[in-house]
Scaffold this motif. Structure first.
Motif, mmCIF file in Angstrom:
data_model
loop_
_atom_site.group_PDB
_atom_site.id
_atom_site.type_symbol
_atom_site.label_atom_id
_atom_site.label_comp_id
_atom_site.label_asym_id
_atom_site.label_seq_id
_atom_site.Cartn_x
_atom_site.Cartn_y
_atom_site.Cartn_z
ATOM 1 N N LEU A 111 0.835 -1.195 0.000
ATOM 2 C CA LEU A 111 0.000 0.000 0.000
ATOM 3 C C LEU A 111 0.877 1.255 0.000
ATOM 4 O O LEU A 111 1.932 1.279 0.634
ATOM 5 N N PRO A 112 0.433 2.284 -0.699
ATOM 6 C CA PRO A 112 1.155 3.563 -0.633
ATOM 7 C C PRO A 112 0.865 4.256 0.684
ATOM 8 O O PRO A 112 -0.230 4.120 1.252
ATOM 9 N N GLY A 113 1.831 4.993 1.194
ATOM 10 C CA GLY A 113 1.645 5.666 2.477
ATOM 11 C C GLY A 113 2.453 6.937 2.578
ATOM 12 O O GLY A 113 3.339 7.199 1.753
ATOM 13 N N ARG A 114 2.134 7.708 3.597
ATOM 14 C CA ARG A 114 2.841 8.963 3.847
ATOM 15 C C ARG A 114 2.969 9.140 5.350
ATOM 16 O O ARG A 114 2.032 8.858 6.103
ATOM 17 N N ALA A 115 4.136 9.617 5.764
ATOM 18 C CA ALA A 115 4.411 9.774 7.189
ATOM 19 C C ALA A 115 3.737 11.031 7.734
ATOM 20 O O ALA A 115 3.637 12.048 7.051
ATOM 21 N N ALA A 116 3.287 10.913 8.989
ATOM 22 C CA ALA A 116 2.680 12.044 9.698
ATOM 23 C C ALA A 116 3.187 12.030 11.130
ATOM 24 O O ALA A 116 3.423 10.960 11.695
ATOM 25 N N PRO A 117 3.382 13.197 11.747
ATOM 26 C CA PRO A 117 3.917 13.223 13.122
ATOM 27 C C PRO A 117 2.949 12.593 14.114
ATOM 28 O O PRO A 117 1.721 12.671 13.952
ATOM 29 N N PHE A 118 3.514 11.980 15.145
ATOM 30 C CA PHE A 118 2.699 11.376 16.195
ATOM 31 C C PHE A 118 1.923 12.446 16.960
ATOM 32 O O PHE A 118 0.767 12.252 17.332
ATOM 33 N N GLN A 119 2.571 13.586 17.203
ATOM 34 C CA GLN A 119 1.930 14.757 17.798
ATOM 35 C C GLN A 119 2.427 15.986 17.070
ATOM 36 O O GLN A 119 3.580 16.042 16.650
ATOM 37 N N ILE A 120 1.552 16.976 16.932
ATOM 38 C CA ILE A 120 1.939 18.226 16.291
ATOM 39 C C ILE A 120 1.181 19.366 16.958
ATOM 40 O O ILE A 120 0.007 19.222 17.315
ATOM 41 N N ALA A 121 1.874 20.465 17.182
ATOM 42 C CA ALA A 121 1.271 21.626 17.835
ATOM 43 C C ALA A 121 1.847 22.901 17.249
ATOM 44 O O ALA A 121 3.076 23.042 17.164
ATOM 45 N N ASP A 122 0.967 23.804 16.845
ATOM 46 C CA ASP A 122 1.387 25.152 16.462
ATOM 47 C C ASP A 122 1.489 25.988 17.731
ATOM 48 O O ASP A 122 0.498 26.164 18.451
ATOM 49 N N ILE A 123 2.673 26.485 18.025
ATOM 50 C CA ILE A 123 2.911 27.247 19.247
ATOM 51 C C ILE A 123 2.503 28.707 19.016
ATOM 52 O O ILE A 123 3.070 29.385 18.147
ATOM 53 N N ARG A 124 1.521 29.167 19.781
ATOM 54 C CA ARG A 124 1.031 30.543 19.674
ATOM 55 C C ARG A 124 1.054 31.198 21.058
ATOM 56 O O ARG A 124 0.890 30.515 22.070
ATOM 57 N N PRO A 125 1.220 32.528 21.099
ATOM 58 C CA PRO A 125 1.178 33.220 22.400
ATOM 59 C C PRO A 125 -0.251 33.318 22.914
ATOM 60 O O PRO A 125 -1.199 33.410 22.128
ATOM 61 N N ARG A 126 -0.396 33.279 24.237
ATOM 62 C CA ARG A 126 -1.712 33.453 24.854
ATOM 63 C C ARG A 126 -1.826 34.791 25.574
ATOM 64 O O ARG A 126 -2.861 35.091 26.159
ATOM 65 N N VAL A 127 -0.746 35.566 25.545
ATOM 66 C CA VAL A 127 -0.768 36.930 26.062
ATOM 67 C C VAL A 127 -0.055 37.825 25.046
ATOM 68 O O VAL A 127 0.711 37.342 24.203
ATOM 69 N N THR A 128 -0.326 39.120 25.137
ATOM 70 C CA THR A 128 0.255 40.090 24.214
ATOM 71 C C THR A 128 1.515 40.708 24.817
ATOM 72 O O THR A 128 1.577 40.966 26.023
ATOM 73 N N GLY A 129 2.506 40.915 23.963
ATOM 74 C CA GLY A 129 3.726 41.544 24.446
ATOM 75 C C GLY A 129 4.865 41.423 23.453
ATOM 76 O O GLY A 129 4.704 40.937 22.322
ATOM 77 N N GLU A 130 6.037 41.855 23.878
ATOM 78 C CA GLU A 130 7.228 41.851 23.045
ATOM 79 C C GLU A 130 8.071 40.611 23.337
ATOM 80 O O GLU A 130 8.248 40.212 24.485
ATOM 81 N N ILE A 131 8.552 39.967 22.261
ATOM 82 C CA ILE A 131 9.432 38.802 22.412
ATOM 83 C C ILE A 131 10.781 39.280 22.947
ATOM 84 O O ILE A 131 11.474 40.083 22.302
ATOM 85 N N LYS A 132 11.143 38.820 24.142
ATOM 86 C CA LYS A 132 12.415 39.204 24.767
ATOM 87 C C LYS A 132 13.483 38.120 24.620
ATOM 88 O O LYS A 132 14.670 38.416 24.668
ATOM 89 N N GLN A 133 13.056 36.853 24.418
ATOM 90 C CA GLN A 133 14.042 35.772 24.361
ATOM 91 C C GLN A 133 13.495 34.621 23.526
ATOM 92 O O GLN A 133 12.308 34.271 23.621
ATOM 93 N N ILE A 134 14.342 34.033 22.700
ATOM 94 C CA ILE A 134 14.052 32.777 22.003
ATOM 95 C C ILE A 134 15.030 31.757 22.566
ATOM 96 O O ILE A 134 16.237 31.832 22.316
ATOM 97 N N ALA A 135 14.512 30.809 23.340
ATOM 98 C CA ALA A 135 15.374 29.965 24.175
ATOM 99 C C ALA A 135 15.732 28.631 23.540
ATOM 100 O O ALA A 135 16.432 27.829 24.163
ATOM 101 N N PHE A 136 15.282 28.349 22.320
ATOM 102 C CA PHE A 136 15.561 27.049 21.709
ATOM 103 C C PHE A 136 16.347 27.241 20.424
ATOM 104 O O PHE A 136 16.345 28.334 19.830
ATOM 105 N N LYS A 137 17.028 26.187 19.990
ATOM 106 C CA LYS A 137 17.731 26.195 18.719
ATOM 107 C C LYS A 137 16.806 25.630 17.662
ATOM 108 O O LYS A 137 16.311 24.503 17.790
ATOM 109 N N GLN A 138 16.545 26.417 16.651
ATOM 110 C CA GLN A 138 15.555 26.043 15.646
ATOM 111 C C GLN A 138 15.926 24.731 14.961
ATOM 112 O O GLN A 138 17.064 24.500 14.581
#
Length: 398
Positions: free
Chosen positions: A59-86
């Motif tokens: 059968l033909p198939g395609r991979a999909a992530p086990f979990q996926i989440a779009d990370i969005r802010p839940r409060v308003t403000g200025e980004i002061k730090q990006i703490a992860f390596k992309q």
């Protein structure tokens, strides 16, 4: 004139002599004066033997992530730090983004002050109610007592309201730290330090995907589903397809080393394509399979007893029926038709129309007509579909 007649007479005499010599020439050594008969053509054959074999589906198939989440802010403000390596892995709870929190910290401090102010009115209201309880039967009116009780209840409600506001302010302060909800791999960040973000904006800051384990979404036709159910109902197919082993072939043709299991199957068939979706689950410890990768999955549905016909030795007629050529006991070629057949690895599996010791032609059958006399040569077909002739025993030394 006489000379011309003499020449014509000599020519006719020579022609008659030539015809006479041709008629007296002896016949050749061929059978009945024709060309010599050709010996039977050798063909490679495989001797059929009944056995239990796995029934598979590719059968033909395609991979999909086990979990996926779009990370969005839940409060308003200025980004002061990006703490992860992309593009790197993060653990659940790891800090991803830090939003400027001074405003939210001030709101927390103000809410704490409101709680303290509300709590300060509780003791006096409690003392006032206790005094009226003692005096209610000695001069204090019932109205005064009820008023003191209401005042205490109001003070307690003010404290509860202030605590709720404090909790809300604390939540907003905590939300200025955006953390990973599960283990996964981050995508490219869509914002930079200094950007202003708003609560629940449509654009994600980054996307987090969990790749180990990973889903493989497979597509199969509703026709195959009906055939599978029929085979199970008749008892021809043993085993439980829900516990089937699933193996993958990657886009470059290599085999994925780990075996997967069925996770779920849709209980509906697509109205547009006539197919249904199957989801398999695979361990993916080295992230070898990435979301969106196309694969081919070989699904072992169960076992069935029958005869294997290599795919290279069979064709399909105009009605889609499987056909193959066999060598009869008197050394002649015949074609057999198999209305029903299953797939077992690189072979077709048939249950009717074959008996043990029948000889299947596996090479050169395309150029051999039915009824032709052939010389069978025993052979085998390896896992890659190549014909390997049986090794002849060495002649004994004198």
């Amino acid at each position: 004139m006489t000379g011309r007649k003499l020449i014509l007479s000599l020519f006719l005499s020579a022609a008659l002599a030539a015809c006479s010599d041709s008629g007296q020439k002896p016949a050749g050594s061929g059978a009945a004066g024709g060309a010599p008969q050709r010996p039977p053509q050798p063909v490679s054959v495989v001797t059929m033997k009944k056995s239990e074999q796995p029934i598979t589906a590719v059968l033909p198939g395609r991979a999909a992530p086990f979990q996926i989440a779009d990370i969005r802010p839940r409060v308003t403000g200025e980004i002061k730090q990006i703490a992860f390596k992309q593009g790197n892995e993060v653990k659940a709870g790891d800090l991803l983004y830090k939003i400027e929190d001074s405003t939210y910290a001030a709101e927390v401090a103000q809410a704490k002050a409101t709680v303290s102010k509300a709590e300060a009115s509780i003791p006096s209201a409690q003392a006032n109610l206790s005094r009226y309880e003692r005096l209610v039967n000695s001069g204090a009116t019932q109205i005064e007592y009820e008023s003191a009780r209401v005042t205490l209840l109001q003070a307690q409600a003010d404290v509860a309201q202030a605590n709720a506001a404090l909790n809300a302010a604390q939540i907003n302060l905590d939300l200025t730290e955006i953390r990973a909800p599960f283990d996964g791999v981050t995508s490219i960040s869509n914002v930079s330090i200094g950007n202003i973000v708003t609560a629940n904006q449509t654009t994600a800051l980054t996307t987090l995907r969990r790749l180990d384990p990973i889903y493989i979404d497979l597509i199969d036709s509703s026709t195959n589903l009906l055939e599978l159910r029929s085979a199970m109902a008749s008892g021809r197919l043993s085993g439980d397809p829900r516990k089937a082993d699933i193996r993958l072939t990657l886009e470059d043709g290599t085999d994925y080393p780990l075996t997967g299991k069925l996770d779920m199957a849709d209980m509906a068939v697509s109205e547009t394509t006539g197919t249904y979706q199957i989801r398999a689950l695979f361990d993916n410890p080295r992230d070898m399979i990435l979301p969106g990768t196309y694969v081919r999955a070989t699904v072992t549905l169960g076992n069935e007893t029958g005869y294997l016909i290599p795919q290279r030795a069979a064709t399909r007629n105009a009605r889609g029926e499987l056909s193959a050529k066999f060598v009869t006991a008197d050394g002649k070629v015949e074609t057999r038709i198999f209305p029903t057949s299953g797939v077992s690895g690189n072979n077709w599996l048939v249950t009717q129309g074959v008996t043990d010791s029948d000889r299947l032609v596996v090479d050169g059958f395309q150029w051999i007509a039915d009824g032709a006399t052939v010389q069978p040569v025993e052979a085998t077909v390896d896992d890659k579909g190549f014909v390997v002739e049986a090794t002849k025993p060495a002649a004994a030394k004198p």
